[in-house]
Design a protein around this motif. Structure first.
Motif, mmCIF file in Angstrom:
data_model
loop_
_atom_site.group_PDB
_atom_site.id
_atom_site.type_symbol
_atom_site.label_atom_id
_atom_site.label_comp_id
_atom_site.label_asym_id
_atom_site.label_seq_id
_atom_site.Cartn_x
_atom_site.Cartn_y
_atom_site.Cartn_z
ATOM 1 N N ARG A 71 0.840 -1.190 0.000
ATOM 2 C CA ARG A 71 0.000 0.000 0.000
ATOM 3 C C ARG A 71 0.875 1.239 0.000
ATOM 4 N NH1 ARG A 71 -0.704 2.405 5.109
ATOM 5 N NH2 ARG A 71 0.302 1.247 6.794
ATOM 6 N N VAL A 72 0.368 2.315 -0.577
ATOM 7 C CA VAL A 72 1.059 3.599 -0.574
ATOM 8 C C VAL A 72 0.788 4.292 0.753
ATOM 9 C CG1 VAL A 72 1.222 5.875 -1.665
ATOM 10 C CG2 VAL A 72 0.920 3.835 -3.082
ATOM 11 N N THR A 73 1.838 4.712 1.442
ATOM 12 C CA THR A 73 1.675 5.388 2.731
ATOM 13 C C THR A 73 1.775 6.914 2.615
ATOM 14 O OG1 THR A 73 4.038 5.037 3.187
ATOM 15 C CG2 THR A 73 2.487 3.407 4.043
ATOM 16 N N TYR A 74 2.399 7.401 1.531
ATOM 17 C CA TYR A 74 2.377 8.837 1.233
ATOM 18 C C TYR A 74 2.605 9.042 -0.252
ATOM 19 C CZ TYR A 74 2.995 13.836 1.308
ATOM 20 O OH TYR A 74 2.825 15.182 1.083
ATOM 21 N N PRO A 75 1.726 9.852 -0.896
ATOM 22 C CA PRO A 75 0.594 10.598 -0.333
ATOM 23 C C PRO A 75 -0.596 9.680 -0.047
ATOM 24 C CG PRO A 75 0.698 10.921 -2.702
ATOM 25 C CD PRO A 75 1.905 10.113 -2.346
ATOM 26 N N ASP A 76 -1.291 9.967 1.053
ATOM 27 C CA ASP A 76 -2.426 9.144 1.453
ATOM 28 C C ASP A 76 -3.684 9.973 1.671
ATOM 29 O OD1 ASP A 76 -1.582 10.485 3.679
ATOM 30 O OD2 ASP A 76 -1.593 8.745 5.009
ATOM 31 N N SER A 77 -3.698 11.201 1.127
ATOM 32 C CA SER A 77 -4.871 12.056 1.252
ATOM 33 C C SER A 77 -4.905 13.012 0.069
ATOM 34 C CB SER A 77 -4.845 12.838 2.575
ATOM 35 O OG SER A 77 -3.692 13.656 2.641
ATOM 36 N N VAL A 137 -4.696 13.020 -9.883
ATOM 37 C CA VAL A 137 -3.689 12.065 -10.347
ATOM 38 C C VAL A 137 -3.330 11.125 -9.202
ATOM 39 C CG1 VAL A 137 -2.756 13.559 -12.139
ATOM 40 C CG2 VAL A 137 -1.861 13.725 -9.812
ATOM 41 N N GLN A 138 -2.622 10.042 -9.531
ATOM 42 C CA GLN A 138 -2.358 9.021 -8.519
ATOM 43 C C GLN A 138 -1.010 8.353 -8.754
ATOM 44 O OE1 GLN A 138 -6.237 7.222 -9.692
ATOM 45 N NE2 GLN A 138 -6.500 6.839 -7.503
ATOM 46 N N PHE A 139 -0.522 7.689 -7.710
ATOM 47 C CA PHE A 139 0.606 6.778 -7.823
ATOM 48 C C PHE A 139 0.083 5.343 -7.763
ATOM 49 C CE2 PHE A 139 3.126 10.420 -6.221
ATOM 50 C CZ PHE A 139 4.072 10.454 -7.224
ATOM 51 N N ARG A 140 0.735 4.475 -8.518
ATOM 52 C CA ARG A 140 0.409 3.047 -8.519
ATOM 53 C C ARG A 140 1.688 2.291 -8.212
ATOM 54 N NH1 ARG A 140 0.370 -0.118 -13.690
ATOM 55 N NH2 ARG A 140 -0.258 -2.243 -13.171
ATOM 56 N N ILE A 141 1.651 1.467 -7.176
ATOM 57 C CA ILE A 141 2.821 0.702 -6.788
ATOM 58 C C ILE A 141 2.562 -0.782 -7.053
ATOM 59 C CG2 ILE A 141 2.061 0.492 -4.366
ATOM 60 C CD1 ILE A 141 5.713 0.952 -5.534
ATOM 61 N N LEU A 142 3.522 -1.430 -7.691
ATOM 62 C CA LEU A 142 3.448 -2.854 -7.983
ATOM 63 C C LEU A 142 4.516 -3.561 -7.173
ATOM 64 C CD1 LEU A 142 2.328 -5.199 -9.786
ATOM 65 C CD2 LEU A 142 4.149 -4.630 -11.403
ATOM 66 N N ALA A 143 4.120 -4.586 -6.426
ATOM 67 C CA ALA A 143 5.055 -5.383 -5.623
ATOM 68 C C ALA A 143 5.100 -6.800 -6.173
ATOM 69 C CB ALA A 143 4.619 -5.409 -4.163
ATOM 70 N N ALA A 150 1.234 -7.941 -6.441
ATOM 71 C CA ALA A 150 0.086 -7.197 -5.928
ATOM 72 C C ALA A 150 0.298 -5.738 -6.285
ATOM 73 C CB ALA A 150 -0.049 -7.371 -4.418
ATOM 74 N N GLU A 151 -0.783 -4.983 -6.362
ATOM 75 C CA GLU A 151 -0.677 -3.568 -6.671
ATOM 76 C C GLU A 151 -1.601 -2.756 -5.791
ATOM 77 O OE1 GLU A 151 -1.729 -2.877 -10.756
ATOM 78 O OE2 GLU A 151 -3.856 -2.752 -10.281
ATOM 79 N N TYR A 152 -1.296 -1.477 -5.695
ATOM 80 C CA TYR A 152 -2.105 -0.561 -4.899
ATOM 81 C C TYR A 152 -2.083 0.800 -5.590
ATOM 82 C CZ TYR A 152 -3.852 1.946 -0.751
ATOM 83 O OH TYR A 152 -4.586 2.704 0.124
ATOM 84 N N ILE A 153 -3.247 1.432 -5.667
ATOM 85 C CA ILE A 153 -3.368 2.756 -6.278
ATOM 86 C C ILE A 153 -3.684 3.757 -5.178
ATOM 87 C CG2 ILE A 153 -4.642 4.164 -7.930
ATOM 88 C CD1 ILE A 153 -5.096 1.664 -9.577
ATOM 89 N N SER A 154 -2.909 4.819 -5.125
ATOM 90 C CA SER A 154 -3.019 5.784 -4.037
ATOM 91 C C SER A 154 -4.311 6.584 -4.113
ATOM 92 C CB SER A 154 -1.826 6.749 -4.074
ATOM 93 O OG SER A 154 -1.958 7.657 -5.168
ATOM 94 N N THR A 155 -4.594 7.299 -3.040
ATOM 95 C CA THR A 155 -5.665 8.284 -3.034
ATOM 96 C C THR A 155 -5.337 9.368 -4.065
ATOM 97 O OG1 THR A 155 -6.060 7.881 -0.690
ATOM 98 C CG2 THR A 155 -6.872 9.973 -1.594
ATOM 99 N N PRO A 156 -6.337 9.855 -4.812
ATOM 100 C CA PRO A 156 -6.055 10.930 -5.779
ATOM 101 C C PRO A 156 -5.517 12.187 -5.090
ATOM 102 C CG PRO A 156 -8.196 9.936 -6.198
ATOM 103 C CD PRO A 156 -7.730 9.400 -4.879
ATOM 104 N N PHE A 157 -4.660 12.911 -5.793
ATOM 105 C CA PHE A 157 -4.117 14.171 -5.299
ATOM 106 C C PHE A 157 -3.945 15.115 -6.480
ATOM 107 C CE2 PHE A 157 -0.751 11.135 -6.136
ATOM 108 C CZ PHE A 157 0.130 11.844 -6.926
ATOM 109 N N GLY A 158 -3.582 16.359 -6.194
ATOM 110 C CA GLY A 158 -3.461 17.360 -7.244
ATOM 111 C C GLY A 158 -2.019 17.754 -7.506
ATOM 112 N N VAL A 159 -1.711 18.012 -8.787
ATOM 113 C CA VAL A 159 -0.408 18.522 -9.205
ATOM 114 C C VAL A 159 -0.657 19.614 -10.231
ATOM 115 C CG1 VAL A 159 1.755 17.981 -10.392
ATOM 116 C CG2 VAL A 159 0.781 16.333 -8.792
#
Length: 204
Positions: A71-77, A137-143, A150-159
């Motif tokens: 799971r993505v721990t930052y950004p998480d909001s 936009v989001q980050f996607r992490i693949l382990a 397994a993969e996890y997609i972060s909470t959306p955030f702005g850039v």
């Protein structure tokens, strides 16, 4: 890399030690130092992947039963990010396997861009001023443990979106042109959100 013949061979081995698939390779000496890659078929009964050189087993990866978790721990909001940001994640594997991570960025247009990895670290610094912007936009992490993933997609955030850039590529610096000769002008433009700029998007 020439497929079909050579001293290197990849074997996919089943649960009962049967060979499910094999492929031989002829690899130039220059490629040995750089590494190679290939796409192989999947078998539900797959137990291990073996790499052979002639009659010598160089490497074997054994499939473990459980997939990893990540799971993505930052950004998480829902935050607005800019500058250099440390993206972090947490991963675990029930079988105790070492995990390798690959990080992607995007999501607003359904496309993902590779930004980091493969790595065994749990964070990566990303310059948000060098990536396309968007309000969601989001980050996607693949382990991966080498087999299971397994993969996890972060909470959306702005850039923030970025201004386009332009450059004159002709004439080159230092070129001397006679006042009686036509001058050929060529310019290019690029936008991080929209890609290459063409046609009426470029004006002198």
């Amino acid at each position: 890399i020439q497929d079909g013949d050579g001293e290197y061979m990849v074997q996919l081995v089943g649960q009962n030690a049967e060979v499910l698939f094999s492929r031989k390779y002829s690899i130039p000496a220059t490629a040995e130092a750089q590494g190679i890659g290939d796409t192989l078929p999947w078998f539900d009964a797959l137990r291990s992947i073996q790499l052979w050189r002639s009659e010598t087993l160089l490497f074997e990866r054994i499939r473990t039963p459980s997939p990893p978790e990540v799971r993505v721990t930052y950004p998480d909001s829902m935050v607005d990010l800019s500058g250099v940001v440390t993206v972090s994640w947490a991963g675990s594997d029930p079988d105790g396997d070492i995990l390798t991570y690959v990080l992607f960025y995007g999501g607003s247009n359904g496309e993902w861009t590779h930004v980091a990895g493969p790595t065994t670290a749990n964070d990566e610094q990303i310059n948000m001023d060098e990536v396309p912007g968007g309000s969601s936009v989001q980050f996607r992490i693949l382990a991966s443990d080498g087999f299971n993933s397994a993969e996890y997609i972060s909470t959306p955030f702005g850039v923030a979106t970025k201004a386009p850039t332009a450059a004159i590529v002709a004439p080159e610096d230092g070129v001397v042109v006679s006042n009686r000769m036509p001058m050929w002008l060529r310019g290019i433009g690029h936008d991080l959100e929209d890609g290459a700029l063409v046609g009426e998007q470029l004006r002198w």
